[in-house]
Design a protein around this motif. Sequence first.
Motif, PDB file in Angstrom:
ATOM      1  N   LEU A 105      10.418   9.409  -7.279  1.00  0.00           N
ATOM      2  CA  LEU A 105       9.438   8.939  -6.290  1.00  0.00           C
ATOM      3  C   LEU A 105       8.725   7.686  -6.781  1.00  0.00           C
ATOM      4  CD1 LEU A 105       7.643  12.053  -4.821  1.00  0.00           C
ATOM      5  CD2 LEU A 105       9.156  10.472  -3.707  1.00  0.00           C
ATOM      6  N   LEU A 128       0.838  -1.214   0.000  1.00  0.00           N
ATOM      7  CA  LEU A 128       0.000   0.000   0.000  1.00  0.00           C
ATOM      8  C   LEU A 128       0.865   1.253   0.000  1.00  0.00           C
ATOM      9  CD1 LEU A 128      -2.866   1.125   0.199  1.00  0.00           C
ATOM     10  CD2 LEU A 128      -2.589   1.124   2.655  1.00  0.00           C
ATOM     11  N   LEU A 129       1.927   1.216   0.795  1.00  0.00           N
ATOM     12  CA  LEU A 129       2.837   2.369   0.812  1.00  0.00           C
ATOM     13  C   LEU A 129       3.501   2.573  -0.547  1.00  0.00           C
ATOM     14  CD1 LEU A 129       4.341   4.574   2.360  1.00  0.00           C
ATOM     15  CD2 LEU A 129       6.046   2.883   2.922  1.00  0.00           C
ATOM     16  N   ALA A 152       2.250   1.719  -3.436  1.00  0.00           N
ATOM     17  CA  ALA A 152       1.252   2.234  -4.375  1.00  0.00           C
ATOM     18  C   ALA A 152       0.988   3.712  -4.136  1.00  0.00           C
ATOM     19  CB  ALA A 152      -0.045   1.439  -4.231  1.00  0.00           C
ATOM     20  N   ILE A 153       0.980   4.119  -2.862  1.00  0.00           N
ATOM     21  CA  ILE A 153       0.754   5.540  -2.571  1.00  0.00           C
ATOM     22  C   ILE A 153       1.915   6.386  -3.093  1.00  0.00           C
ATOM     23  CG2 ILE A 153       0.607   7.196  -0.676  1.00  0.00           C
ATOM     24  CD1 ILE A 153      -1.048   5.201   0.830  1.00  0.00           C
ATOM     25  N   LEU A 154       3.138   5.885  -2.904  1.00  0.00           N
ATOM     26  CA  LEU A 154       4.296   6.616  -3.417  1.00  0.00           C
ATOM     27  C   LEU A 154       4.249   6.709  -4.938  1.00  0.00           C
ATOM     28  CD1 LEU A 154       7.510   5.614  -1.482  1.00  0.00           C
ATOM     29  CD2 LEU A 154       6.513   7.841  -1.750  1.00  0.00           C
ATOM     30  N   PHE A 155       3.865   5.588  -5.580  1.00  0.00           N
ATOM     31  CA  PHE A 155       3.771   5.582  -7.044  1.00  0.00           C
ATOM     32  C   PHE A 155       2.715   6.575  -7.514  1.00  0.00           C
ATOM     33  CE2 PHE A 155       2.316   3.952 -11.101  1.00  0.00           C
ATOM     34  CZ  PHE A 155       3.507   3.644 -11.721  1.00  0.00           C
ATOM     35  N   ALA A 156       1.587   6.637  -6.794  1.00  0.00           N
ATOM     36  CA  ALA A 156       0.510   7.541  -7.201  1.00  0.00           C
ATOM     37  C   ALA A 156       0.916   8.998  -7.008  1.00  0.00           C
ATOM     38  CB  ALA A 156      -0.754   7.223  -6.412  1.00  0.00           C
ATOM     39  N   ILE A 157       1.609   9.283  -5.908  1.00  0.00           N
ATOM     40  CA  ILE A 157       2.053  10.664  -5.677  1.00  0.00           C
ATOM     41  C   ILE A 157       3.037  11.086  -6.762  1.00  0.00           C
ATOM     42  CG2 ILE A 157       3.343  12.124  -4.097  1.00  0.00           C
ATOM     43  CD1 ILE A 157       2.177  10.561  -1.812  1.00  0.00           C
ATOM     44  N   GLY A 158       3.962  10.164  -7.105  1.00  0.00           N
ATOM     45  CA  GLY A 158       4.921  10.486  -8.147  1.00  0.00           C
ATOM     46  C   GLY A 158       4.264  10.670  -9.511  1.00  0.00           C
ATOM     47  N   LEU A 159       3.251   9.833  -9.788  1.00  0.00           N
ATOM     48  CA  LEU A 159       2.560   9.959 -11.075  1.00  0.00           C
ATOM     49  C   LEU A 159       1.787  11.264 -11.154  1.00  0.00           C
ATOM     50  CD1 LEU A 159       1.925   8.534 -13.694  1.00  0.00           C
ATOM     51  CD2 LEU A 159       0.068   7.377 -12.575  1.00  0.00           C
ATOM     52  N   TYR A 160       1.195  11.652 -10.009  1.00  0.00           N
ATOM     53  CA  TYR A 160       0.506  12.956  -9.955  1.00  0.00           C
ATOM     54  C   TYR A 160       1.489  14.090 -10.258  1.00  0.00           C
ATOM     55  CZ  TYR A 160      -2.081  16.847  -7.949  1.00  0.00           C
ATOM     56  OH  TYR A 160      -2.701  18.040  -7.761  1.00  0.00           O
ATOM     57  N   GLY A 161       2.670  14.011  -9.664  1.00  0.00           N
ATOM     58  CA  GLY A 161       3.654  15.055  -9.918  1.00  0.00           C
ATOM     59  C   GLY A 161       4.118  15.085 -11.362  1.00  0.00           C
ATOM     60  N   MET A 171       2.391  14.233 -13.951  1.00  0.00           N
ATOM     61  CA  MET A 171       1.363  14.774 -14.832  1.00  0.00           C
ATOM     62  C   MET A 171       1.074  16.239 -14.568  1.00  0.00           C
ATOM     63  SD  MET A 171      -1.384  11.839 -15.529  1.00  0.00           S
ATOM     64  CE  MET A 171      -1.805  11.523 -13.867  1.00  0.00           C
TER      65      MET A 171
END
Lengths: 175, 110
Positions: free
Chosen positions: B36, B8-9, B11-20, B22
């Motif tokens: 990240l 879960l951690l 995936a959260i890191l991956f999502a934060i990095g993907l948000y950045g 984009m």
Amino acid sequence: MILGTTMDSNPVINIVFFMLSLMTIIVAFGVIRSTNIFRAALFLMCSFITIAGLLILLNAEFLAAIQIILNIGAVSVLILFSILLSKNVEKGNPSNQFKYQFLSLVVIIPIILIACISFIHTWIPDTTNSTTTIYPSSIVEMARTMLQRYVLPFEIASILLLSAMIGALSLIRKR
Amino acid sequence: MSLNSVLLLGAILFAIGLYGVMVKRNVITILMCLELMFSGVILSAVAFSRYIPIELSSESNTSFILDGQIFALFIMAVVAAETTVGVALIICVYRESKTLFSSDISNLQN
């Protein structure tokens, strides 16, 4: 059969893991939310440090050392140099603003939702209690695995690093 | 600390990095958010290597259960190569066009 997540029995490891993961998420948000790019790079170094701590918790001491040496030592310095080579560092670069914020939230939120749902609903057997003698020495086993079973990808990775270095040097050469 | 929480951690890191990746407009910041994302993937690989059941490995040879850590090491090598070439490209582009906007660097022909 136990549904849900099984935890390690040691509460200290759980507390340390919780604090390190919380710090990692906060620092990652700092990388995204800070408008000063230099400060974002420092937040990124902090996230590398917390991830090295998490790797130590996961019995990967060699990877933690590599993380500190490679990412904190080399990659962060590289990024800081590239920031300093471009101007407008101190007063916040205007090119650091957002675009397509809601559109990307549409993509991001399902990833976290799927992760949370699988966190709640999946059952993965935790065998750490029965296999505490897996890692007598993680580094020795890792060297044996890397130099026997994965020796060809190891050599290919070294060629990749060499070609990346030569390519970077030829890119930034003065013509 | 279980496998699910580490995943879960990651995936959260991956999502934060993907948000950045984009959202940000600065190329250097996009490179940092890529770091990240790679960190999340490395955490997931190491977590699988830590929590994989020993019965799942094909033999009783214990050298088979560190595959996740080896994969994480190769990911780190690829990250180092990618960052090197990326920073060189950023410096090269900045030297040519004096900008770091990702929307301004759309002309690759001259």
